[in-house]
Write a protein that holds these residues in place. Structure first.
Motif, PDB file in Angstrom:
ATOM      1  N   ASP A  32     152.073 -40.677 -47.995  1.00 10.68           N
ATOM      2  CA  ASP A  32     151.703 -41.083 -49.354  1.00 10.68           C
ATOM      3  C   ASP A  32     150.767 -42.287 -49.371  1.00 10.68           C
ATOM      4  N   ASP A  33     150.569 -42.923 -48.217  1.00 13.71           N
ATOM      5  CA  ASP A  33     149.716 -44.098 -48.155  1.00 13.71           C
ATOM      6  C   ASP A  33     148.267 -43.682 -47.944  1.00 13.71           C
ATOM      7  N   ALA A  34     147.479 -43.746 -49.005  1.00  9.97           N
ATOM      8  CA  ALA A  34     146.070 -43.382 -48.923  1.00  9.97           C
ATOM      9  C   ALA A  34     145.281 -44.542 -48.330  1.00  9.97           C
ATOM     10  N   TYR A  35     144.194 -44.210 -47.658  1.00 10.92           N
ATOM     11  CA  TYR A  35     143.294 -45.218 -47.101  1.00 10.92           C
ATOM     12  C   TYR A  35     141.904 -44.603 -47.013  1.00 10.92           C
ATOM     13  N   VAL A  36     140.907 -45.448 -46.922  1.00 10.38           N
ATOM     14  CA  VAL A  36     139.527 -45.011 -46.706  1.00 10.38           C
ATOM     15  C   VAL A  36     139.179 -45.392 -45.273  1.00 10.38           C
ATOM     16  N   LEU A  37     138.671 -44.428 -44.520  1.00 13.28           N
ATOM     17  CA  LEU A  37     138.271 -44.675 -43.142  1.00 13.28           C
ATOM     18  C   LEU A  37     136.761 -44.653 -43.047  1.00 13.28           C
ATOM     19  N   GLU A  38     136.211 -45.655 -42.387  1.00 13.57           N
ATOM     20  CA  GLU A  38     134.777 -45.698 -42.143  1.00 13.57           C
ATOM     21  C   GLU A  38     134.553 -45.926 -40.653  1.00 13.57           C
ATOM     22  N   VAL A  39     133.776 -45.041 -40.031  1.00  9.83           N
ATOM     23  CA  VAL A  39     133.352 -45.217 -38.646  1.00  9.83           C
ATOM     24  C   VAL A  39     131.874 -45.562 -38.700  1.00  9.83           C
ATOM     25  N   THR A  40     131.500 -46.662 -38.066  1.00  8.99           N
ATOM     26  CA  THR A  40     130.127 -47.139 -38.170  1.00  8.99           C
ATOM     27  C   THR A  40     129.696 -47.820 -36.874  1.00  8.99           C
ATOM     28  N   SER A  41     128.410 -48.072 -36.777  1.00  7.80           N
ATOM     29  CA  SER A  41     127.874 -48.824 -35.646  1.00  7.80           C
ATOM     30  C   SER A  41     127.811 -50.298 -36.039  1.00  7.80           C
ATOM     31  N   PRO A  42     127.615 -51.193 -35.065  1.00 10.18           N
ATOM     32  CA  PRO A  42     127.620 -52.627 -35.368  1.00 10.18           C
ATOM     33  C   PRO A  42     126.505 -53.076 -36.313  1.00 10.18           C
ATOM     34  N   GLY A  43     125.396 -52.370 -36.362  1.00  9.10           N
ATOM     35  CA  GLY A  43     124.302 -52.784 -37.223  1.00  9.10           C
ATOM     36  C   GLY A  43     123.375 -53.755 -36.529  1.00  9.10           C
ATOM     37  N   VAL A  44     122.164 -53.850 -37.032  1.00 14.95           N
ATOM     38  CA  VAL A  44     121.158 -54.663 -36.362  1.00 14.95           C
ATOM     39  C   VAL A  44     121.382 -56.155 -36.526  1.00 14.95           C
ATOM     40  N   TYR A  97     131.833 -43.737 -26.427  1.00 14.46           N
ATOM     41  CA  TYR A  97     131.699 -44.959 -27.227  1.00 14.46           C
ATOM     42  C   TYR A  97     132.903 -45.854 -27.005  1.00 14.46           C
ATOM     43  N   GLU A  98     132.727 -47.122 -27.312  1.00 17.47           N
ATOM     44  CA  GLU A  98     133.850 -48.048 -27.262  1.00 17.47           C
ATOM     45  C   GLU A  98     133.994 -48.687 -28.632  1.00 17.47           C
ATOM     46  N   ILE A  99     135.210 -49.053 -28.943  1.00 17.22           N
ATOM     47  CA  ILE A  99     135.479 -49.702 -30.226  1.00 17.22           C
ATOM     48  C   ILE A  99     135.169 -51.182 -30.071  1.00 17.22           C
ATOM     49  N   ASP A 100     134.184 -51.652 -30.835  1.00 19.98           N
ATOM     50  CA  ASP A 100     133.818 -53.073 -30.822  1.00 19.98           C
ATOM     51  C   ASP A 100     134.777 -53.889 -31.680  1.00 19.98           C
ATOM     52  N   ASP A 101     135.180 -53.312 -32.796  1.00 15.71           N
ATOM     53  CA  ASP A 101     136.018 -54.051 -33.730  1.00 15.71           C
ATOM     54  C   ASP A 101     136.669 -53.075 -34.699  1.00 15.71           C
ATOM     55  N   VAL A 102     137.780 -53.493 -35.274  1.00 19.69           N
ATOM     56  CA  VAL A 102     138.431 -52.774 -36.362  1.00 19.69           C
ATOM     57  C   VAL A 102     138.698 -53.793 -37.457  1.00 19.69           C
ATOM     58  N   VAL A 103     138.258 -53.479 -38.664  1.00 23.06           N
ATOM     59  CA  VAL A 103     138.479 -54.364 -39.808  1.00 23.06           C
ATOM     60  C   VAL A 103     139.359 -53.618 -40.790  1.00 23.06           C
ATOM     61  N   ILE A 104     140.490 -54.218 -41.122  1.00 24.09           N
ATOM     62  CA  ILE A 104     141.416 -53.615 -42.074  1.00 24.09           C
ATOM     63  C   ILE A 104     141.434 -54.493 -43.310  1.00 24.09           C
ATOM     64  N   ASP A 105     141.002 -53.912 -44.427  1.00 27.21           N
ATOM     65  CA  ASP A 105     140.948 -54.645 -45.691  1.00 27.21           C
ATOM     66  C   ASP A 105     141.938 -54.003 -46.652  1.00 27.21           C
ATOM     67  N   SER A 106     143.033 -54.696 -46.910  1.00 31.33           N
ATOM     68  CA  SER A 106     144.080 -54.137 -47.765  1.00 31.33           C
ATOM     69  C   SER A 106     143.876 -54.463 -49.244  1.00 31.33           C
ATOM     70  N   ARG A 107     142.828 -55.219 -49.569  1.00 31.22           N
ATOM     71  CA  ARG A 107     142.608 -55.621 -50.971  1.00 31.22           C
ATOM     72  C   ARG A 107     142.202 -54.463 -51.870  1.00 31.22           C
ATOM     73  N   PRO A 108     141.216 -53.648 -51.471  1.00 29.94           N
ATOM     74  CA  PRO A 108     140.861 -52.556 -52.385  1.00 29.94           C
ATOM     75  C   PRO A 108     141.960 -51.499 -52.417  1.00 29.94           C
ATOM     76  N   ARG A 109     141.956 -50.709 -53.448  1.00 31.64           N
ATOM     77  CA  ARG A 109     142.888 -49.575 -53.541  1.00 31.64           C
ATOM     78  C   ARG A 109     142.076 -48.310 -53.639  1.00 31.64           C
ATOM     79  N   PRO A 110     142.144 -47.403 -52.713  1.00 36.80           N
ATOM     80  CA  PRO A 110     142.961 -47.495 -51.505  1.00 36.80           C
ATOM     81  C   PRO A 110     142.361 -48.473 -50.497  1.00 36.80           C
ATOM     82  N   PRO A 111     143.197 -48.981 -49.586  1.00 37.60           N
ATOM     83  CA  PRO A 111     142.703 -49.914 -48.572  1.00 37.60           C
ATOM     84  C   PRO A 111     141.679 -49.254 -47.654  1.00 37.60           C
ATOM     85  N   ARG A 112     140.873 -50.082 -46.973  1.00 36.40           N
ATOM     86  CA  ARG A 112     139.785 -49.584 -46.118  1.00 36.40           C
ATOM     87  C   ARG A 112     140.033 -49.983 -44.670  1.00 36.40           C
TER      88      ARG A 112
END
Length: 177
Positions: free
Chosen positions: A76-88, A27-42
């Motif tokens: 100590d820095d928590a984060y949520v990781l999501e691996v997903t496909s681009p979607g239709v 697979y190749e990485i199409d994009d990475v989105v880092i959202d620091s607003r929620p706690r923990p960040p995503r």
């Protein structure tokens, strides 16, 4: 990449860190989105490949990505990781997108201003075969990719007709309808 950092990594750091692992899995990485607003960040890693992501592959990639990110991000820095496909809903913009969506139904806007709903056929020589219904029969139209302004995969609720799949070069890949 050596050493731990404080805070979240950059998009570039995440891509550099995870790219080799994703490539090894096909697979190749199409994009990475880092959202620091929620706690923990995503941190969302969007990956695509010639074969669709399945749940087992997502789980394996998530585990390896998490282990690599844990080494980069301070403990100590928590984060949520999501691996997903681009979607239709992602527009098809590159030849590889059209190739990966082979035999899928798309809505396409063409450079001449017309729109067409068609099944994607074979992609080669910077063009794609579009299987369209014209006058109660299936026809193949060869369209240069440069003439497709926008194309988006459509969600289908019933299987395509066997003749339509045959013309798309995908006979036998779907259940007969």
């Amino acid at each position: 990449m050596a050493g731990r950092s404080t805070g979240l990594p950059t998009q570039k750091q995440v891509i550099e860190l995870l790219d080799g692992e994703f490539v090894r899995a096909g697979y190749e990485i199409d994009d990475v989105v880092i959202d620091s607003r929620p706690r923990p960040p995503r941190i969302t890693v969007i990956a695509d490949g010639d074969k669709p992501l399945d749940l087992d592959t997502v789980a394996a990639l998530s585990r390896s990505a998490s282990a690599l990110l844990d080494d980069l991000i301070a403990g100590d820095d928590a984060y949520v990781l999501e691996v997903t496909s681009p979607g239709v809903d992602r527009p098809l913009t590159a030849e590889k997108h059209f190739r990966r969506a082979h035999a899928r139904l798309v809505d396409a806007e063409l450079a001449d201003g017309t729109t067409v709903t068609a099944r994607l056929g074979i992609v080669s020589d910077d063009a794609v075969d579009l299987v369209v219904r014209e006058r109660n029969d299936w026809t193949v139209r060869r369209i240069p990719l440069a003439d497709i302004v926008k194309a988006v995969v459509q969600v289908e609720f019933s299987p395509p007709k066997p003749r339509e799949l045959e013309l798309a070069g995908a006979a036998g890949t779907e259940a007969e309808a």
